[in-house]
Design a protein around this motif. Structure first.
Motif, PDB file in Angstrom:
ATOM      1  N   ALA A 136      -4.021 -16.857  35.110  1.00 22.99           N
ATOM      2  CA  ALA A 136      -4.576 -15.603  35.637  1.00 22.99           C
ATOM      3  C   ALA A 136      -3.867 -14.398  35.031  1.00 22.99           C
ATOM      4  O   ALA A 136      -4.498 -13.391  34.695  1.00 22.99           O
ATOM      5  CB  ALA A 136      -4.450 -15.588  37.162  1.00 22.99           C
ATOM      6  N   ALA A 137      -2.533 -14.526  34.857  1.00 22.95           N
ATOM      7  CA  ALA A 137      -1.761 -13.416  34.302  1.00 22.95           C
ATOM      8  C   ALA A 137      -2.125 -13.165  32.836  1.00 22.95           C
ATOM      9  O   ALA A 137      -2.241 -12.020  32.394  1.00 22.95           O
ATOM     10  CB  ALA A 137      -0.266 -13.700  34.434  1.00 22.95           C
ATOM     11  N   GLY A 138      -2.309 -14.248  32.074  1.00 25.99           N
ATOM     12  CA  GLY A 138      -2.688 -14.110  30.661  1.00 25.99           C
ATOM     13  C   GLY A 138      -4.017 -13.389  30.529  1.00 25.99           C
ATOM     14  O   GLY A 138      -4.204 -12.524  29.659  1.00 25.99           O
ATOM     15  N   LEU A 139      -4.927 -13.730  31.426  1.00 21.47           N
ATOM     16  CA  LEU A 139      -6.245 -13.086  31.425  1.00 21.47           C
ATOM     17  C   LEU A 139      -6.116 -11.590  31.735  1.00 21.47           C
ATOM     18  O   LEU A 139      -6.720 -10.735  31.066  1.00 21.47           O
ATOM     19  CB  LEU A 139      -7.135 -13.767  32.465  1.00 21.47           C
ATOM     20  CG  LEU A 139      -8.617 -13.440  32.439  1.00 21.47           C
ATOM     21  CD1 LEU A 139      -9.243 -13.931  31.147  1.00 21.47           C
ATOM     22  CD2 LEU A 139      -9.322 -14.075  33.635  1.00 21.47           C
ATOM     23  N   ALA A 140      -5.292 -11.263  32.732  1.00 19.85           N
ATOM     24  CA  ALA A 140      -5.113  -9.858  33.115  1.00 19.85           C
ATOM     25  C   ALA A 140      -4.495  -9.055  31.972  1.00 19.85           C
ATOM     26  O   ALA A 140      -4.939  -7.947  31.655  1.00 19.85           O
ATOM     27  CB  ALA A 140      -4.228  -9.773  34.368  1.00 19.85           C
ATOM     28  N   LEU A 141      -3.471  -9.630  31.340  1.00 18.38           N
ATOM     29  CA  LEU A 141      -2.806  -8.937  30.236  1.00 18.38           C
ATOM     30  C   LEU A 141      -3.785  -8.710  29.081  1.00 18.38           C
ATOM     31  O   LEU A 141      -3.820  -7.632  28.479  1.00 18.38           O
ATOM     32  CB  LEU A 141      -1.590  -9.735  29.776  1.00 18.38           C
ATOM     33  CG  LEU A 141      -0.709  -9.105  28.701  1.00 18.38           C
ATOM     34  CD1 LEU A 141      -0.189  -7.742  29.139  1.00 18.38           C
ATOM     35  CD2 LEU A 141       0.461 -10.024  28.351  1.00 18.38           C
ATOM     36  N   ALA A 142      -4.609  -9.719  28.807  1.00 16.21           N
ATOM     37  CA  ALA A 142      -5.602  -9.594  27.732  1.00 16.21           C
ATOM     38  C   ALA A 142      -6.598  -8.480  28.041  1.00 16.21           C
ATOM     39  O   ALA A 142      -7.016  -7.743  27.149  1.00 16.21           O
ATOM     40  CB  ALA A 142      -6.333 -10.921  27.531  1.00 16.21           C
ATOM     41  N   LEU A 143      -6.948  -8.348  29.316  1.00 15.34           N
ATOM     42  CA  LEU A 143      -7.920  -7.308  29.693  1.00 15.34           C
ATOM     43  C   LEU A 143      -7.319  -5.911  29.563  1.00 15.34           C
ATOM     44  O   LEU A 143      -7.981  -4.990  29.108  1.00 15.34           O
ATOM     45  CB  LEU A 143      -8.411  -7.545  31.123  1.00 15.34           C
ATOM     46  CG  LEU A 143      -9.452  -8.648  31.251  1.00 15.34           C
ATOM     47  CD1 LEU A 143      -9.732  -8.956  32.712  1.00 15.34           C
ATOM     48  CD2 LEU A 143     -10.748  -8.259  30.548  1.00 15.34           C
ATOM     49  N   VAL A 144      -6.049  -5.747  29.960  1.00 13.32           N
ATOM     50  CA  VAL A 144      -5.416  -4.433  29.830  1.00 13.32           C
ATOM     51  C   VAL A 144      -5.269  -4.066  28.356  1.00 13.32           C
ATOM     52  O   VAL A 144      -5.520  -2.929  27.958  1.00 13.32           O
ATOM     53  CB  VAL A 144      -4.036  -4.411  30.527  1.00 13.32           C
ATOM     54  CG1 VAL A 144      -3.315  -3.095  30.254  1.00 13.32           C
ATOM     55  CG2 VAL A 144      -4.199  -4.610  32.030  1.00 13.32           C
ATOM     56  N   LEU A 145      -4.875  -5.033  27.531  1.00  9.82           N
ATOM     57  CA  LEU A 145      -4.649  -4.747  26.109  1.00  9.82           C
ATOM     58  C   LEU A 145      -5.960  -4.495  25.366  1.00  9.82           C
ATOM     59  O   LEU A 145      -5.995  -3.760  24.394  1.00  9.82           O
ATOM     60  CB  LEU A 145      -3.901  -5.910  25.450  1.00  9.82           C
ATOM     61  CG  LEU A 145      -2.404  -5.973  25.732  1.00  9.82           C
ATOM     62  CD1 LEU A 145      -1.849  -7.325  25.330  1.00  9.82           C
ATOM     63  CD2 LEU A 145      -1.672  -4.868  24.988  1.00  9.82           C
ATOM     64  N   GLY A 146      -7.024  -5.106  25.803  1.00  8.54           N
ATOM     65  CA  GLY A 146      -8.297  -4.987  25.083  1.00  8.54           C
ATOM     66  C   GLY A 146      -8.387  -5.998  23.959  1.00  8.54           C
ATOM     67  O   GLY A 146      -7.410  -6.670  23.631  1.00  8.54           O
ATOM     68  N   ARG A 147      -9.574  -6.109  23.375  1.00 10.41           N
ATOM     69  CA  ARG A 147      -9.788  -7.129  22.352  1.00 10.41           C
ATOM     70  C   ARG A 147      -9.101  -6.772  21.044  1.00 10.41           C
ATOM     71  O   ARG A 147      -8.867  -5.620  20.751  1.00 10.41           O
ATOM     72  CB  ARG A 147     -11.284  -7.317  22.125  1.00 10.41           C
ATOM     73  CG  ARG A 147     -11.890  -7.941  23.344  1.00 10.41           C
ATOM     74  CD  ARG A 147     -13.348  -8.266  23.305  1.00 10.41           C
ATOM     75  NE  ARG A 147     -14.077  -7.932  22.127  1.00 10.41           N
ATOM     76  CZ  ARG A 147     -15.184  -7.197  22.155  1.00 10.41           C
ATOM     77  NH1 ARG A 147     -15.600  -6.697  23.290  1.00 10.41           N
ATOM     78  NH2 ARG A 147     -15.844  -6.982  21.065  1.00 10.41           N
TER      79      ARG A 147
END
Lengths: 115, 412
Positions: free
Chosen positions: B179-190
């Motif tokens: 879940a944390a990896g997903l959240a970090l990916a969303l904040v950083l953007g693609r």
């Protein structure tokens, strides 16, 4: 003097080199190259994701020859590089360009004597 | 601790340590060749920063007596500077401290996958420290801190009050990291360059091998000693690994037309994720099925996630989140009472209470981890941007951030 450049399939590079040596062409350079031609790219899958591989790997053979040997060298390369019974798409190309001057580093010999 | 127990946990510690280079190679090999060293640095530095946090307050926050008996967070100062570790009180304190540092370190190392190829390295180091304190420590406390009726010590609420069954950290470690990896990916953007194909699959395979080797120590040592439980969970872990390999390549064969090595390795890991919370609760055939089903679910989730264009580059949510949830829920229905945990799944006559206990634990873990990680990354990004410049990203982080390259004269 001519420079023969042949772009061929990687699996044929040893055969072409051996046949050229048998025909008396001892020196050549080989390099791995990437490119595109009539042969279509291919698709690979990584964790279910399809990737189109645009460039294919080919081998590039270069050799310097005397004008009189050009036809012989081309015949040897084409015969050895062709795959399948009648050749296949992606077997490659051979072309010839004129060369102005050749110098042998060790002796300083010029042109035909240096080939 | 008995000498045999000490010997086994010491050996298992060395195995678990292998998971760090393993994960570094797995993740590094799956990226393009311009971001591989950055990924290795992120994974390995996770362990380094976690150790510092642990020496200060981390170990107490996870395993210390619950503050106010609330079961929310352990006493941060109970093991401060590990000053209690210098004398032998017979409880194996230093060994468990070392072991739990690895648990926390591998959790945050998994989160690195969400930042692949686009996060500033300094920002990552800060993120690791904050994340261990605010996300891992409470979750770890909820799950790993057991209450002790004899001494009156009160542990985490999820384990003791809710009655969660989680053998070796399916919630606090795997679902949390996913879940944390997903959240970090969303904040950083693609990533700007989009998805690249893995640059080195043999390297990835070596990583998978080390990770799986370490996992046997991870689950095996959670048994607490050289005992029958350790034997049993080693067997079920192996069976889930096997089922996982078969599950993933089966999906691949029917979906894409080919079984791939990347898929086989991915399935092995998803299978192990699936069995981690339930290794002591399912029978041997159940373990095979846990692996197969968890890996199939992960394979499905990867495809689902792609359709939503979320750049969780290394699929940590699918492999550690979805596979973990699947393993836990499998046990809710198919737990075998004859296994050491002695739990009956619903299908075998067990009560439905198991479903809501596990359901609440999974949901709370996922929501807390996602929301808190998103908040940490979002706040950090407001203070100083945590993403590298477009130019640095294009050059590749190996060269632009670390001034070194993995491969001479080649750009992948």
């Amino acid at each position: 003097m001519k420079l023969i450049t042949a772009v061929i399939k990687p699996i044929r590079v040893e055969t072409v080199s051996k046949e050229l040596e048998k025909a008396g062409f001892s020196g050549l350079s080989v390099s791995e190259i990437q490119g595109r031609g009539a042969q279509a790219g291919r698709t690979e899958y990584y964790r279910g994701q399809a990737f189109a591989v645009e460039f294919r790997t080919k081998m590039c053979i270069e050799l310097l020859v005397d004008e009189n040997d050009v036809d012989k060298a081309i015949d040897v390369i084409v015969a050895a590089a062709r795959t399948g019974d009648d050749g296949e798409i992606g077997d490659g190309k051979v072309w010839v360009t004129p060369v102005e001057r050749v110098v042998r580093v060790r002796t300083g010999e010029l042109d035909e004597a240096a080939i | 601790m008995e000498p045999a127990d000490t010997a086994w946990i010491l050996a298992a510690f060395a195995l678990v340590l292998l998971m760090f280079p393993g994960l570094a190679m797995l993740y590094g090999g799956m990226l393009n060749g311009r971001n591989v060293l950055n990924m290795v640095l992120m994974v390995l530095s996770s362990l380094a920063v976690t150790a510092v946090v642990y020496v200060a307050v981390g170990h107490g926050m996870v395993l210390g007596e619950s503050v106010g008996g609330a079961g929310i967070i352990g006493n941060p100062f109970e093991f401060s500077f590990f000053s209690t570790m210098m004398e032998d009180d017979g409880s194996g304190g230093p060994l468990w401290a070392a072991f739990y540092i690895l648990f926390a370190g591998i959790s945050v190392a998994l989160v690195a996958s969400g930042a692949a190829g686009r996060m500033k390295f300094g920002a990552w180091l800060v993120f690791v420290a904050v994340w261990v304190l605010l996300v891992y420590a409470p979750l770890g406390h909820w799950v790993f801190a057991f209450s002790d009726e004899e001494t009156g010590v009160i542990g985490g609420w999820m384990r003791n009050r809710l009655g969660l069954h989680d053998f070796a950290g399916g919630t606090a470690i795997h679902l949390n990291a996913g879940a944390a990896g997903l959240a970090l990916a969303l904040v950083l953007g693609r990533r700007r360059a989009g998805v690249s194909r893995p640059h080195n699959l043999p390297l990835m395979l070596v990583g998978v091998a080390l990770l799986c080797t370490g996992w046997m120590g991870f689950n095996g040592a959670t048994a607490g000693g050289a005992n029958f439980l350790a034997q049993y969970v080693t067997l079920t872990s192996l069976l889930a690994l096997a089922g996982g390999m078969l599950g993933f390549i089966t999906i691949e064969r029917f979906r894409d037309g080919h079984a791939t090595m990347l898929g086989l390795g991915t399935g092995a890991i998803a299978g192990l994720v699936g069995i981690t919370p339930v290794a002591d609760a399912v029978g041997p055939v159940g373990a095979l099925m846990v692996g197969f089903v968890a890996a199939s679910a992960a394979a499905w989730a990867i495809t689902w996630k792609r359709r939503h264009r979320i750049d969780d580059a290394l699929d940590v949510f699918a492999i550690h989140g979805i596979a973990g949830i699947t393993g836990s829920l499998f046990a809710v229905f198919f737990a075998n009472a004859a296994a050491p945990a002695g739990i009956s799944g619903i299908v075998f006559g067990g009560g439905f209470d198991l479903l809501w206990r596990e359901g609440i634990a999974l949901l709370v873990t996922m929501v807390y981890s996602f929301a808190m990680t998103y908040a940490i990354a979002w706040t950090m990004n407001k203070i100083v941007p945590i993403r590298v410049s477009a130019e640095d990203e294009e050059i590749g982080l190996d060269r632009s951030v670390h001034a070194e390259t993995a491969y001479e004269g080649r750009t992948f």
